[in-house]
Motif scaffolding. Structure first.
Motif, short mmCIF file in Angstrom:
data_model
loop_
_atom_site.label_atom_id
_atom_site.label_comp_id
_atom_site.label_asym_id
_atom_site.label_seq_id
_atom_site.Cartn_x
_atom_site.Cartn_y
_atom_site.Cartn_z
N ASN A 1 47.03 34.07 39.91
CA ASN A 1 48.31 34.72 39.69
C ASN A 1 48.39 36.02 40.49
O ASN A 1 47.45 36.82 40.51
CB ASN A 1 48.47 35.00 38.19
CG ASN A 1 49.76 35.72 37.87
OD1 ASN A 1 49.78 36.95 37.84
ND2 ASN A 1 50.82 34.97 37.64
N HIS A 2 49.52 36.23 41.16
CA HIS A 2 49.71 37.42 41.99
C HIS A 2 49.56 38.71 41.17
O HIS A 2 48.87 39.64 41.59
CB HIS A 2 51.09 37.38 42.64
CG HIS A 2 51.42 38.60 43.45
ND1 HIS A 2 50.91 38.81 44.72
CD2 HIS A 2 52.20 39.69 43.18
CE1 HIS A 2 51.37 39.95 45.19
NE2 HIS A 2 52.14 40.52 44.27
N GLU A 3 50.17 38.76 40.02
CA GLU A 3 50.12 39.98 39.21
C GLU A 3 48.70 40.27 38.74
O GLU A 3 48.28 41.43 38.67
CB GLU A 3 51.08 39.85 38.02
CG GLU A 3 51.16 41.10 37.16
CD GLU A 3 51.58 42.34 37.93
OE1 GLU A 3 51.09 43.44 37.60
OE2 GLU A 3 52.39 42.21 38.88
N THR A 4 47.96 39.23 38.42
CA THR A 4 46.57 39.42 38.01
C THR A 4 45.77 40.09 39.13
O THR A 4 44.98 41.00 38.88
CB THR A 4 45.93 38.07 37.65
OG1 THR A 4 46.64 37.51 36.55
CG2 THR A 4 44.47 38.23 37.27
N LEU A 5 45.99 39.64 40.35
CA LEU A 5 45.28 40.25 41.47
C LEU A 5 45.73 41.69 41.68
O LEU A 5 44.92 42.57 41.98
CB LEU A 5 45.52 39.43 42.75
CG LEU A 5 44.99 37.99 42.75
CD1 LEU A 5 45.26 37.34 44.11
CD2 LEU A 5 43.51 37.94 42.43
N GLN A 6 47.03 41.95 41.53
CA GLN A 6 47.55 43.29 41.75
C GLN A 6 46.99 44.30 40.76
O GLN A 6 46.94 45.51 41.05
CB GLN A 6 49.08 43.28 41.69
CG GLN A 6 49.75 42.66 42.88
CD GLN A 6 49.53 43.44 44.17
OE1 GLN A 6 49.73 44.65 44.22
NE2 GLN A 6 49.11 42.75 45.22
N GLN A 7 46.55 43.84 39.62
CA GLN A 7 45.96 44.74 38.63
C GLN A 7 44.49 45.02 38.90
O GLN A 7 43.87 45.81 38.19
CB GLN A 7 46.13 44.12 37.23
CG GLN A 7 47.58 44.06 36.78
CD GLN A 7 47.75 43.29 35.48
OE1 GLN A 7 46.77 42.85 34.88
NE2 GLN A 7 48.99 43.11 35.06
N GLY A 8 43.95 44.40 39.95
CA GLY A 8 42.53 44.51 40.23
C GLY A 8 41.79 43.39 39.52
O GLY A 8 42.08 43.10 38.35
N ALA A 9 40.89 42.73 40.20
CA ALA A 9 40.24 41.57 39.60
C ALA A 9 38.88 41.36 40.24
O ALA A 9 38.65 41.73 41.40
CB ALA A 9 41.10 40.32 39.77
N THR A 10 37.98 40.76 39.46
CA THR A 10 36.68 40.34 39.97
C THR A 10 36.53 38.85 39.72
O THR A 10 36.64 38.39 38.58
CB THR A 10 35.53 41.10 39.28
OG1 THR A 10 35.67 42.49 39.54
CG2 THR A 10 34.18 40.62 39.80
#
Length: 752
Positions: free
Chosen positions: A714-723
Motif C-alpha cells: 500500500n502506498h500510504e503504508t510506505l509513505q509512513q515509513g516501513a521495514t
C-alpha cells in the motif's frame, strides 16, 4: 596481495551513486536495432538544457552513437528521443590548424579510452586537434574548458545550425550572442533559443559563417545557417574557458541565467555543484550488496529516471518561475515541464516520481495546469508543445495518480476539467484528446473499419483512462452519476475480447470482429505490439480479464504461453521489420516484448491468480537478461525514463501495475538491502539478507514485524515509513500469496 584484497572493499565502499552511473548505457544503438536509443545526457536532474558530444550529422536524431569514431562538436540538446529529434540546439567545437567550420571538416577522431562520461561532467581527447575538451552543466548554463597545444591557430567554433539562426560577435566583451530556431515541431512561429557565450580570453581573430561562406570582416549575420569562429594564440597546456547559457524567453534572460547559475564560479566549483545535485537525488535510494554490474545498472537506470520531463521554465529577476509557452508563444508566469510521452511514462516513471519525488511532480502538475490554460488541452506527447504521435489519453492517468498518491500544491479541479474535455472530444491533433471519441462513447469501442489506426489499442487505453477519471472523480467528490459514467466506460475493454481466440481483437462498426485475425500481427489494430502483448492492457481489472478468459487456469496458461511461444511475428502492417519487433525476436524470451511498453507489466499478473512465484521468476529473468550497465545495456528504446523506472521499481521488489490505485504489486527484491529516504523524511527499508542469484523466491515476508501474505503493498503504508524483511529461498513457497484474498486490486471481485 593481502593489502590489495583488504583495500578493494574499501574502495568500493567510497563510491557514491553518481560514480556508478554510466551515461553511455544504451548508446550503442541505431534505427534498425535499439539497445536504448539513448545519448550521454550531461545535465542536472530535470535540467532545462542537456549537453552531449555529437557524433551524428546535423539534424540526425542519432546524435551520439557509441560505434562512431569522430566527434563533430558539443551540442546543447533538448532531444527526448531520436524519433522525436531535437529543438533549440547549437554546438561548440574547439579546433586547431586551418580555420574551418563545416562539421565534417572540423570533426576529430576520438576514442572511448580517452573519454570520461559522468552525469555532471564530460571529458574527451580530440586527437586531430590535440585538444582536451571538458564540460560541466547547470540547469540552464554550462562551463567548458578546452586545453590547447602550443599554436597561433587555436579556435572555438560556434554552430548555430540551419533552419534559421543569428550570431553576433562582441569582441570587447569576449562574447558571442545569437539564437537558433531549429526545431522538429511543437513550437509557435516566434520560437527561438537565445544563447550567450562568454570567453575568458580575448579573441585574436573573429570570423562569421553564413550559408557556407566564412567572412573575417563581419561581426554579425542572420541567415539560414550561421555560426562564428573565434581564434586564440595558446601555449602548450593553455586552457580557454567558456561560460554558456541560453533562454527560450529573451537574450536578457539568457544572460540572467548565466549570471544566476554560474556567475563567478570556476569550472571545478560548477562541477562539484553538479556532482552534489546528482548525489542528493540518486542518494535517495541506497542499495547494498549485489554485484557491481547490478549496482551500476540500478544507478544508471535511476539517472535516466531523473532526466525527463525536463524543466521548461526559467527564473526571472525576482527568482520567480516564468516560461515561454510553446502553446501560444507568450511569456507567462509559472512552471512548465516538457519532453515526455505519457503513453510510455504513465506506467512507471510518473508513479516513481509520486513515490520518491512528489515535490517535483507537484511542479509538473502546475505546469499541466498552465498547458491546459495556454493550449486548451492536456498534452499526450509534448516536445516542447503538442506533438502528433502515439495513442491513448493517458494524461488522465498522470493527473489522477498524482492526486490520489497525495501530491498537492496545484489546481486539481482545473486538471479534472481538462481530463474530462480530453476524454470526450477529439483534439486539434489526432494524438490530443481522443481520436474516435464519438465512436467510443456511442459504441463502447473505436471501430477497426473507420480509418482510425490502432483502434484496439486506443479502446483499451481509453477504458483504463476512464477508470483513472472515475477514481479521481470519487476523490474530488464529483456527482455520483458522473463517476458512474466513467466507471461504466472503464469496462469497455470487454467489447474487444474475443472468446474464440481468448485474446483482444479489433472490432468493426457493425459489431463483427476484424477478419482475418493474426494474433502475431504487429500494429494494425494495436500500437507497436500484437494482440498477445495488448490483451493484458486491462490494468484496472485483471480479475475481469481473467473471468473473460475462463478463470485462473486458462489465464495462467495464456501468461505462460507468452514466454513459450517462438518469437514469431507478422510485420506486414509496417512493410518492414521495425526495431521493436527485432528486439523481441533476439531477446530469447519467446513473444515477451519487454523492449516496448505495452507488455512491461505482464510479468506481475501472476500475483492476481495466486502464483506470485512465477512473477518472482520472470521479473528476475528480465532484470538479469535484458539490462546491463553497458552501451548495449537496454533491450529497446529507453523512452524518457519508463524502461529505466521499470528496472528501478522491479529491483526494489514491487511495481505499479495500475496507476490511479494505491497499490504496488509485489515482485521480489534484487539486492540484499535497500534503503529509500522519502521526501517526508521517512525511510522504507527492504531487507533480504540471503538474497542471491540462486535465492530469487520469497519464502516469507514481514512488514513492520508482522507476517505479510498479500501480493501487494500500500502506498500510504510506505509513505509512513516501513521495514520489509524478505526471507529469500532457492525454491518457491507455493503457499505464500496463493489465496484469492492476497490478490491486488481489480474492479471486478474475484469469482470464488
Amino acid at each position: 596481495m593481502l593489502l590489495l584484497l583488504m583495500a578493494s572493499p574499501a574502495r568500493s565502499q567510497t563510491q557514491e551513486p553518481v560514480d556508478l552511473v554510466n551515461p553511455l548505457m544504451g548508446t550503442d544503438s541505431k534505427p534498425s536495432l535499439s539497445n536504448g536509443n539513448t545519448y550521454p545526457a550531461i545535465a542536472l536532474p530535470w535540467g532545462m538544457n542537456f549537453w552531449l558530444p555529437q557524433t551524428g550529422k546535423m539534424g540526425s536524431g542519432w546524435a551520439y552513437q557509441y560505434s562512431a569514431d569522430k566527434l563533430k562538436g558539443f551540442k546543447q540538446t533538448h532531444q527526448p528521443s531520436p524519433w522525436m529529434n531535437d529543438y533549440g540546439q547549437f554546438a561548440l567545437m574547439p579546433i586547431t590548424g586551418k580555420l574551418r567550420f563545416e562539421e565534417e571538416e572540423r570533426a576529430s577522431w576520438f576514442s572511448h579510452k580517452a573519454e570520461v562520461a559522468q552525469p555532471h561532467y564530460y571529458k574527451v581527447y580530440l586527437a586531430d586537434h590535440d585538444v582536451t575538451a571538458e564540460l560541466t552543466p547547470t540547469e540552464r548554463a554550462a562551463r567548458f574548458r578546452f586545453t590547447f597545444p602550443r599554436t597561433d591557430s587555436a579556435y572555438v567554433v560556434l554552430d548555430a545550425l540551419d533552419k534559421g539562426s543569428h550570431v553576433r560577435i562582441l569582441p570587447e566583451q569576449r562574447r558571442i550572442v545569437g539564437y537558433t530556431t531549429r526545431n522538429s515541431g511543437g513550437v509557435p512561429a516566434n520560437f527561438k533559443n537565445y544563447f550567450v557565450l562568454e570567453f575568458d580570453h580575448a579573441f585574436s581573430t573573429t570570423t562569421i559563417y553564413q550559408d557556407k561562406v566564412l567572412d573575417g570582416k563581419l561581426l554579425e549575420a542572420t541567415a539560414n545557417h550561421t555560426g562564428a569562429v573565434v581564434g586564440f594564440k595558446t601555449h602548450k597546456g593553455e586552457q580557454v574557458q567558456v561560460r554558456v547559457a541560453s533562454s527560450f524567453i529573451s537574450p536578457e534572460q539568457a544572460l540572467r541565467n548565466l549570471e544566476q547559475e554560474i556567475g563567478a564560479a570556476d569550472f571545478e566549483t560548477v562541477k562539484q555543484k553538479g556532482r552534489a545535485a546528482w548525489t542528493q537525488q540518486l542518494g535517495r535510494i541506497k542499495v547494498e550488496g549485489g554485484s557491481e554490474a547490478q549496482q551500476r545498472t540500478f544507478y544508471s537506470c535511476l539517472y535516466r529516471s531523473l532526466l525527463f520531463p525536463r524543466k521548461f521554465y526559467e527564473l526571472d529577476a525576482a527568482g520567480q518561475p516564468v516560461h515561454y509557452s510553446p502553446y501560444n508563444g507568450q511569456v507567462l508566469p509559472g512552471y512548465l515541464y516538457t519532453d515526455t510521452g505519457f503513453w510510455d511514462t504513465f506506467r512507471a516513471l510518473f508513479p516513481f516520481l509520486n513515490l520518491l519525488y512528489p515535490g517535483v511532480n507537484s511542479q509538473i502538475q502546475q505546469g499541466l495546469v498552465n498547458t491546459y490554460k495556454e493550449g486548451g488541452w492536456l498534452p499526450e506527447w509534448a516536445s516542447p508543445g503538442y506533438r502528433d504521435i502515439m495513442v491513448g489519453n493517458n494524461s488522465a492517468s498522470i493527473v489522477a495518480d498524482a492526486y490520489l498518491k497525495g501530491v498537492r500544491g496545484y489546481d486539481i479541479n482545473t486538471l479534472y476539467e481538462a481530463a474530462l474535455k480530453g476524454a470526450n472530444n477529439q483534439g486539434p491533433l489526432e494524438a490530443v484528446g481522443r481520436a474516435g471519441a464519438g465512436f467510443y462513447t456511442k459504441l463502447g469501442y473505436v471501430p477497426y473499419d473507420v480509418k482510425i489506426n490502432e483502434s484496439a489499442a486506443r479502446t483499451l487505453e481509453y477504458a483504463y483512462d476512464d477508470f483513472a477519471i472515475a477514481q479521481l472523480g470519487k476523490a474530488l467528490g464529483r456527482p455520483k452519476k458522473e463517476v458512474q459514467l466513467y466507471e461504466k466506460r472503464s469496462q469497455n475493454y470487454r467489447n474487444l475480447f474475443d472468446k474464440q481466440t481468448g485474446l483482444m481483437r479489433g472490432k468493426n462498426q457493425n459489431g463483427t470482429y476484424q477478419t482475418p485475425f493474426n494474433p502475431f500481427k504487429w500494429g494494425d489494430a494495436f500500437t507497436e505490439g500484437n494482440s498477445w502483448h495488448y490483451t493484458w492492457s486491462v490494468f484496472h481489472d485483471v480479475q475481469g480479464l481473467m473471468n473473460l478468459m475462463g478463470g485462473p487456469r486458462p489465464f495462467v496458461a495464456a501468461l505462460d504461453t507468452v514466454f513459450t511461444l517462438a518469437p514469431v511475428f507478422d510485420a506486414s502492417y509496417y512493410g518492414s521489420v521495425i526495431h521493436e519487433i527485432r528486439e523481441m525476436q533476439i531477446a530469447g524470451m519467446g513473444n515477451y516484448a519487454h523492449g516496448n511498453q505495452p507488455i512491461q507489466h505482464m510479468t506481475y499478473l501472476y500475483n492476481y491468480v495466486g502464483q506470485p512465484w512465477k512473477t518472482q521468476y520472470w521479473v528476475r529473468e528480465t532484470l538479469n537478461r535484458l539490462y546491463q550497465p553497458t552501451p548495449d545495456g537496454y533491450c529497446g528504446d529507453e523512452d524518457n525514463g519508463q524502461t529505466s523506472a521499470w528496472y528501478v521499481f522491479s529491483a526494489l521488489g514491487f511495481y505499479p501495475v495500475c496507476p490511479a490505485t494505491d497499490q504496488y504489486v509485489l515482485g521480489a527484491p534484487l539486492f540484499p538491502k535497500v534503503t529509500m529516504t522519502l521526501e517526508n523524511g521517512k525511510q522504507v527499508v527492504l531487507n533480504a539478507p540471503n538474497n542471491s542469484a540462486a535465492n530469487r523466491y520469497i519464502n516469507t515476508l514481514t512488514l513492520n514485524g508482522q507476517e505479510y501474505n498479500q501480493n501487494w503493498l500500500n502506498h500510504e503504508t510506505l509513505q509512513q515509513g516501513a521495514t520489509l524483511n524478505f526471507d529469500m529461498a532457492p525454491e518457491p513457497n507455493l503457499r505464500r500469496g496463493a489465496t484469492l484474498k492476497a490478490a491486488p486490486y481489480s474492479v471486478s471481485k474475484p469469482v470464488r
